[in-house]
Design a protein around this motif. Structure first.
Motif, short mmCIF file in Angstrom:
data_model
loop_
_atom_site.label_atom_id
_atom_site.label_comp_id
_atom_site.label_asym_id
_atom_site.label_seq_id
_atom_site.Cartn_x
_atom_site.Cartn_y
_atom_site.Cartn_z
N ASN A 49 75.16 42.63 43.55
CA ASN A 49 75.43 44.06 43.69
C ASN A 49 76.69 44.30 44.52
N CYS A 50 76.86 43.54 45.58
CA CYS A 50 78.04 43.70 46.44
C CYS A 50 79.31 43.37 45.68
N ILE A 51 79.32 42.24 44.97
CA ILE A 51 80.50 41.84 44.20
C ILE A 51 80.82 42.89 43.13
N GLU A 52 79.80 43.38 42.45
CA GLU A 52 80.01 44.40 41.41
C GLU A 52 80.58 45.69 42.01
N GLN A 53 80.05 46.10 43.17
CA GLN A 53 80.55 47.33 43.78
C GLN A 53 81.97 47.15 44.33
N LEU A 54 82.29 45.98 44.88
CA LEU A 54 83.66 45.73 45.30
C LEU A 54 84.61 45.81 44.11
N ASP A 55 84.20 45.25 42.98
CA ASP A 55 85.01 45.29 41.77
C ASP A 55 85.25 46.74 41.33
N MET A 56 84.20 47.54 41.34
CA MET A 56 84.35 48.96 40.96
C MET A 56 85.25 49.69 41.95
N TYR A 57 85.11 49.40 43.23
CA TYR A 57 85.95 50.02 44.26
C TYR A 57 87.43 49.71 44.00
N PHE A 58 87.75 48.43 43.82
CA PHE A 58 89.14 48.05 43.62
C PHE A 58 89.70 48.56 42.30
N LYS A 59 88.86 48.81 41.33
CA LYS A 59 89.31 49.38 40.05
C LYS A 59 89.40 50.91 40.12
N GLY A 60 89.05 51.49 41.26
CA GLY A 60 89.14 52.94 41.44
C GLY A 60 87.95 53.70 40.89
N ASN A 61 86.83 53.01 40.64
CA ASN A 61 85.66 53.65 40.05
C ASN A 61 84.50 53.84 41.03
N LEU A 62 84.71 53.58 42.31
CA LEU A 62 83.64 53.71 43.30
C LEU A 62 84.22 54.22 44.60
N LYS A 63 83.60 55.27 45.13
CA LYS A 63 84.05 55.85 46.40
C LYS A 63 83.05 55.65 47.52
N GLU A 64 81.82 55.34 47.18
CA GLU A 64 80.79 55.17 48.21
C GLU A 64 79.91 53.98 47.85
N PHE A 65 79.81 53.05 48.79
CA PHE A 65 79.01 51.84 48.56
C PHE A 65 77.54 52.13 48.80
N ASN A 66 76.70 51.47 48.03
CA ASN A 66 75.25 51.55 48.20
C ASN A 66 74.74 50.12 48.18
N LEU A 150 94.10 52.32 52.39
CA LEU A 150 94.22 53.76 52.65
C LEU A 150 95.00 54.46 51.53
N LYS A 151 96.01 53.83 50.99
CA LYS A 151 96.74 54.40 49.84
C LYS A 151 95.81 54.43 48.62
N HIS A 152 95.06 53.36 48.41
CA HIS A 152 94.12 53.28 47.29
C HIS A 152 93.12 54.43 47.35
N GLU A 153 92.70 54.79 48.56
CA GLU A 153 91.73 55.85 48.75
C GLU A 153 92.36 57.24 48.82
N GLY A 154 93.70 57.29 48.80
CA GLY A 154 94.39 58.58 48.85
C GLY A 154 94.49 59.16 50.25
N ALA A 155 94.29 58.33 51.26
CA ALA A 155 94.35 58.80 52.64
C ALA A 155 95.77 58.77 53.19
N LEU A 156 96.68 58.07 52.53
CA LEU A 156 98.09 58.00 52.96
C LEU A 156 98.96 58.58 51.87
#
Length: 156
Positions: A49-66, A150-156
């Motif tokens: 689950n962690c690896i899958e969520q990291l993958d979604m995060y880096f692909k821009g498809n996840l904003k909050e981890f569970n 931070l750029k990936h998340e739009g914070a910068l």
């Protein structure tokens, strides 16, 4: 209890994930050449689950981890990390903001120390903590990675 490891090649470097049946223990950038990504079918079930969520995060498809975490640290560190988990995707706060949130605005340096001891990078988002002047300071993975996140998340 046995600790399992898996590896994920992110857009900013290799990440090692370790955990056990109780949850994720660490998510760390590593600089070891020759470490291959763990084949998905070889990842222990406690890490999938962690690896899958990291993958979604880096692909821009996840904003909050569970993800179930197995956090190890002092009570003070856990209090700081709990506040870090409240920082929304795409936002930043200062070390002073965290110190105030835990009820001790004089603990700015101690907050920085707790951030430095955070073993669960990205998921416990210490990269979202910046200097009160808005400058990027302190990140165990390197300031280049902090800036990218931070750029990936739009914070910068």
């Amino acid at each position: 209890m046995k600790i399992y490891k898996a590896y994920y090649m992110s857009k900013i470097g290799m990440i090692e994930v370790s955990g056990n049946e109780e949850g994720i223990l660490s998510v760390s950038f590593i600089d070891i050449e020759g470490v291959a990504e763990t084949a998905r079918e070889n990842i222990h079930s406690s890490l999938i689950n962690c690896i899958e969520q990291l993958d979604m995060y880096f692909k821009g498809n996840l904003k909050e981890f569970n993800i179930k975490l197995n956090i190890k640290g002092t009570e003070f560190q856990k209090k700081v990390w709990s506040e870090l988990l409240k920082i929304p995707f795409g936002k930043t706060v200062s070390y002073l903001d965290i110190a105030k949130a835990i009820g001790n605005e004089k603990a700015v340096r101690a907050v920085g120390g707790a951030n430095n001891k955070n073993k669960i990078a990205i998921i416990i988002p210490c990269h979202r903590v910046i200097g009160k002047n808005g400058e990027l300071v302190g990140y165990g993975g390197g300031l280049d990675k902090k800036e990218w996140l931070l750029k990936h998340e739009g914070a910068l």
